[in-house]
Structures are given as structure tokens and as C-alpha cells.
Design a protein around this motif. Sequence first.
Motif, short mmCIF file in Angstrom:
data_model
loop_
_atom_site.label_atom_id
_atom_site.label_comp_id
_atom_site.label_asym_id
_atom_site.label_seq_id
_atom_site.Cartn_x
_atom_site.Cartn_y
_atom_site.Cartn_z
N ILE A 1 0.82 -1.11 0.07
CA ILE A 1 -0.10 0.05 0.01
C ILE A 1 1.05 1.11 -0.11
N ASP A 2 0.92 1.93 -1.09
CA ASP A 2 1.82 3.09 -1.03
C ASP A 2 0.99 4.05 -2.21
N ASP A 3 1.17 5.22 -2.36
CA ASP A 3 0.43 6.23 -3.33
C ASP A 3 1.63 6.70 -4.16
N GLU A 4 2.70 6.10 -4.15
CA GLU A 4 3.88 6.38 -4.83
C GLU A 4 3.87 4.88 -5.95
N PRO A 5 3.47 5.26 -7.21
CA PRO A 5 3.37 4.12 -7.95
C PRO A 5 4.77 3.51 -8.23
N ALA A 6 5.98 4.13 -8.57
CA ALA A 6 6.98 3.52 -8.87
C ALA A 6 7.61 2.74 -7.57
N LEU A 7 7.49 3.18 -6.23
CA LEU A 7 8.03 2.52 -5.31
C LEU A 7 7.33 1.24 -4.97
N ARG A 8 5.62 1.56 -5.16
CA ARG A 8 4.85 0.37 -4.97
C ARG A 8 5.33 -0.88 -5.92
N GLN A 9 5.42 -0.29 -7.11
CA GLN A 9 5.75 -1.33 -8.21
C GLN A 9 7.05 -2.13 -8.07
N ILE A 10 8.08 -1.23 -7.58
CA ILE A 10 9.65 -2.15 -7.25
C ILE A 10 9.28 -2.91 -6.03
N VAL A 11 8.63 -2.66 -4.99
CA VAL A 11 8.77 -3.41 -3.86
C VAL A 11 7.81 -4.76 -4.38
N ALA A 12 6.70 -4.61 -5.08
CA ALA A 12 5.99 -5.76 -5.45
C ALA A 12 6.53 -6.61 -6.44
N ALA A 13 7.43 -6.26 -7.21
CA ALA A 13 8.17 -6.92 -8.10
C ALA A 13 9.27 -7.67 -7.30
N VAL A 14 10.01 -7.13 -6.30
CA VAL A 14 10.91 -7.77 -5.47
C VAL A 14 10.20 -8.88 -4.78
N LEU A 15 9.22 -8.47 -4.29
CA LEU A 15 8.36 -9.69 -3.22
C LEU A 15 7.94 -11.02 -4.34
N SER A 16 7.28 -10.24 -5.51
CA SER A 16 6.93 -11.38 -6.41
C SER A 16 8.11 -12.24 -6.81
N LYS A 17 9.20 -11.84 -7.34
CA LYS A 17 10.48 -12.41 -7.60
C LYS A 17 10.76 -13.44 -6.39
N ALA A 18 10.60 -13.27 -5.37
CA ALA A 18 10.88 -13.98 -4.24
C ALA A 18 9.87 -15.13 -3.85
N GLY A 19 8.88 -15.03 -4.60
CA GLY A 19 7.63 -16.20 -4.49
C GLY A 19 6.72 -15.75 -4.01
N TYR A 20 6.57 -14.48 -3.49
CA TYR A 20 5.32 -14.21 -2.62
C TYR A 20 4.09 -13.88 -3.76
N GLN A 21 2.92 -14.07 -2.95
CA GLN A 21 1.42 -13.67 -3.75
C GLN A 21 1.37 -12.29 -3.46
N VAL A 22 1.51 -11.30 -4.35
CA VAL A 22 1.56 -9.71 -4.21
C VAL A 22 0.16 -9.12 -4.92
N ASP A 23 -0.28 -8.12 -4.17
CA ASP A 23 -1.26 -7.30 -4.68
C ASP A 23 -0.89 -5.92 -4.29
N GLN A 24 -1.46 -4.89 -4.89
CA GLN A 24 -1.03 -3.64 -4.68
C GLN A 24 -2.29 -2.46 -4.65
N ALA A 25 -2.19 -1.50 -3.57
CA ALA A 25 -3.31 -0.59 -3.47
C ALA A 25 -2.71 0.61 -3.46
N SER A 26 -3.34 1.88 -4.21
CA SER A 26 -2.78 2.86 -4.16
C SER A 26 -3.11 3.99 -3.03
#
Length: 161
Positions: free
Chosen positions: A9-34
Motif C-alpha cells: 500500500i503506497d501512493d507512489e506508483p514507482a515505489l509500490r511497483q518495485i516493492v511488489a516486483a521484489v516480493l513477487s520474484k521471491a515467490g510471494y503472492q503480491v497485490d497492490q493498493a494506491s
Amino acid sequence: MPAINILVIDDEPALRQIVAAVLSKAGYQVDQASGVAEATARLARGDVDLALCDIKMQDGTGLDLLRQSKAAGIDTVFVMVTASASMETAVEALRGGAYDYIVKPVRNEELLNRVAQVEAMRGLSHENRLLREAIKGRSAAVFRFRSPCMLQVERLVGKVA
């Protein structure tokens, strides 16, 4: 136990997407909210194990979201993320029920370490819950004695109980 579900959960799209990508790559199920409104709707579904939540957002604060979620009985673990590392904010977040607090910029190794800690904690909680249910389901052992001496002991134990 499968990998935990994480809501970033972050209103900064770039940061939110980077964090989500790192976690997805590590095998976690990730969703995002703005923001708070989107996160509230997503948390209400009840399938989010961990929320990585920015404290200051355009439509509210992560602390308010944390309080609302806890008041609604939502069993999501919150790790608060902020750019301003003030002791007051950290204490307020932890008192509000947050599991931990991370300061931006978030390092990948620190992020994955915190997520692994939450995953381990939730795994232990799940195991504890299963063991408690198993213990509740068992009744006391019933012994059938034949010898007169043991029958007398059984009667005495019954009286004492």
C-alpha cells in the motif's frame, strides 16, 4: 503452509511497483493498493496476510488504516513504511498494532528479511492454532481395569476428582 499473501500500500506508483516486483520474484503472492480507500476494500476480503503500508498517503494515513483494520477484526499483520523516521511515528504505529516499521528507502534484503519474519510468525501461529484444536478434540483417556485393587484406586481417584 503456502506463501503468504502480501498487499503493498503506497501512493507512489514507482515505489509500490518495485516493492511488489521484489516480493513477487521471491515467490510471494503480491497485490497492490494506491491508497487507504483501495486498501480498505482489499483488506475487507480477509485474505491478506501481510500489509506493507506507507504511513502518509494522499487519501489518509496508514496509521488510520491500521486502526480501522484492527477494529474490524481483520487478521492482517502490518509493517509500516515511511520516509520520515520519527520516534513518535514509530511508537504510534507499534502501539496501534503494527508488527514492525521500515524507513524508506527500503533495501531489498531488509524487506525480504522482515517478510520472512512475518511468514515464520504466521506459520507458528497457524501451527499453534492447529495444536490447540487437536487438543480440544481429544477427551481424557479411559482406562478399563479388571483387578479389584485397581478398581478401588479408580473409585478413589473419582472421589478425589
